[in-house]
Design an enzyme around this catalytic site. Structure first.
Site: not given
Ligand code: PGA
Length: 255
Positions: A11, A13, A99, A101, A171, A177, A216
């Protein structure tokens, strides 16, 4: 029991100009084994503007290309939005929906997802429905309630015989993140719970539906997480920006 093929999706982003996407895709293809020898399906979730670049460069490689959002309606007064049919016409195969976010910053709601998930399926896109609890919800013992709500609403309008065509990404928000990956046991427990929720609709679908872990994931922790019986792959954010890391995580699916 049906075999669930592992799925590793990167992803990006908000990353990836067309120039960056070109360099990335070329490099990724040198790192991945041929599709028939890959232990996992591999996909990239990229910004709208990089979709056609990725589709062109990855054509015939077996690497799936996904958008990161879409609107449920086909047309209308929704400035700035893109429909499922527009994505399909562009050659996109899949779409990330809900997602955390987007839920946090862009007002994405379970109600909207109730329409988006079936709209994606109807158009021929594979939806990757993201769910997960905040740290406060986990600490308050509310993880299951949150997942029950998100899965219940997100899949409500999906017919039982299409449930297995959805990919769910669990998630936990506290792990996204932050470098604070869920322990393999926690990931397994939550994902088994997601599967049980789907099983309450259709046991057959629950056996086939893939549930990914996200938060992560890195090459260093992927083997342990992917070894969990209910974890069918990973949605990888930060680490996916390095094609070598994504290829290593995909290789980790072999165990
Ligand atoms: P990350 O993000 O691996 O940077 O923690 C995962 C995601 O938001 O899909």
């Amino acid at each position: 029991m049906p075999e669930r093929r592992p799925y590793i999706a990167g992803n990006w982003k908000l990353w990836g100009t067309r120039a960056q996407a070109t360099e990335y895709c070329r490099r990724l293809l040198t790192l991945l084994p041929e599709a028939s020898r890959r232990p996992a399906d591999v996909g990239l979730c990229v910004p709208f503007t990089a979709l056609d670049t990725c589709i062109e460069l990855l054509q015939g490689s077996g690497v799936l290309v996904a958008a990161q959002n879409m609107h449920a309606e086909e047309t209308g007064a929704f400035t700035g939005e893109v429909s499922a049919a527009m994505l399909v016409e562009a050659g996109v195969q899949s779409v990330v929906l809900g997602h955390s976010e987007r839920r946090q910053h862009d007002g994405e709601t379970d109600r909207a997802l109730q329409e988006k998930v079936p709209a994606a399926l109807a158009a021929g896109l594979q939806p990757i429905l993201c769910v997960g609890e905040t740290e406060a919800e986990r600490e308050a013992g509310d993880m299951q309630r949150k997942l029950r709500h998100q899965i219940g609403e997100g899949l409500e309008e999906v017919a039982d015989d299409r449930l297995a065509d959805v990919v769910v990404a669990y998630e936990p928000i506290w792990a996204i993140g932050t470098g604070q990956v869920a322990t393999p046991d926690l990931a397994q427990e939550a994902i088994a719970f997601v599967r049980a929720l789907v099983a309450s609709r259709s046991e057959e679908a629950a056996e086939s539906l893939r549930v990914l872990y996200g938060g992560s994931v890195k090459p260093e922790n992927a083997v342990e997480i992917l070894a969990q019986p209910d974890v069918d792959g990973a949605l990888v954010g930060g680490a996916s920006l390095d094609p070598e890391s994504l290829a290593r995580i995909a290789a980790a699916a072999a165990g």
